[in-house]
Design a protein around this motif. Sequence first.
Motif, PDB file in Angstrom:
ATOM      1  N   HIS A 116       0.815  -1.225   0.000  1.00  0.00           N
ATOM      2  CA  HIS A 116       0.000   0.000   0.000  1.00  0.00           C
ATOM      3  C   HIS A 116       0.851   1.278   0.000  1.00  0.00           C
ATOM      4  O   HIS A 116       0.341   2.352  -0.369  1.00  0.00           O
ATOM      5  CB  HIS A 116      -0.899   0.022   1.241  1.00  0.00           C
ATOM      6  N   ASP A 119       1.095   3.297  -3.236  1.00  0.00           N
ATOM      7  CA  ASP A 119      -0.084   3.213  -4.097  1.00  0.00           C
ATOM      8  C   ASP A 119      -0.548   4.613  -4.476  1.00  0.00           C
ATOM      9  O   ASP A 119      -0.724   5.485  -3.613  1.00  0.00           O
ATOM     10  CB  ASP A 119      -1.205   2.468  -3.350  1.00  0.00           C
ATOM     11  N   LEU A 125      -2.189   0.154  -7.214  1.00  0.00           N
ATOM     12  CA  LEU A 125      -2.288  -1.165  -6.600  1.00  0.00           C
ATOM     13  C   LEU A 125      -3.644  -1.785  -6.887  1.00  0.00           C
ATOM     14  O   LEU A 125      -4.686  -1.165  -6.667  1.00  0.00           O
ATOM     15  CB  LEU A 125      -2.079  -1.050  -5.090  1.00  0.00           C
ATOM     16  N   VAL A 139      -0.867  -5.069 -10.223  1.00  0.00           N
ATOM     17  CA  VAL A 139      -0.373  -3.702 -10.100  1.00  0.00           C
ATOM     18  C   VAL A 139      -0.282  -3.092 -11.488  1.00  0.00           C
ATOM     19  O   VAL A 139       0.048  -3.766 -12.466  1.00  0.00           O
ATOM     20  CB  VAL A 139       0.994  -3.669  -9.380  1.00  0.00           C
TER      21      VAL A 139
END
Length: 215
Positions: A116, A119, A125, A139
Amino acid sequence: MEFRFYDPSNPATVTNGHLPHWEQENSTYFITWRTADSIPREKAQYWTRQREQWLRTHAINPTDPDWRKKVENLSEDLRRELRRFSRFLDDEMDSCHGECLLRDPDLSRVVADSLHHFDGERYLLGDFVVMPNHVHVLVGGMDRGSMQLQVTSWKRWTSLEINRRTGREGRLWQTESFDHLVRSQSAFERFRRYISDNPAKAKLREGEYVLWQRR
């Protein structure tokens, strides 16, 4: 950022090797990496040899660092045939060989938090699952080189942190990772289903894995 899929009619760069290969920025990948003890050595070596033989039969040198790029030039039927070897390895991982350190919620959360962390900044993500001895993640938003560097960064950071927390030493992750370029929306949805179904396939209980799904 948005998830984009491979469009052979709209190349961005070309690399030359055994075959020319068009590569695009902002691609989407399905990536798997596993702990070093996740598959018994003899079985891993056997399926690796089988895969290498298959690749050579189709004029792809498995020692070439860019062999996965060349796979993307194969027909869908041949790519599907090659995926059999990944499924065999996945079945072994789901048998939970090794220490299965990531069954511990505190340690699996280290991996989830690392995914995370950037991201929306370095990448977009998608869904992921942290299993007791491996990780599957979608991803987007990167070219292949950036993706590979990011996977190395995830593995390096989580290895250091998990070793620190557990007092262990040595390698946590297997050196090799597996990635598939996502070529279409339907393939993207197929990988999402694979991720969400993986804990049940491995007969895991709540708390023995981390599943995150992008809404």
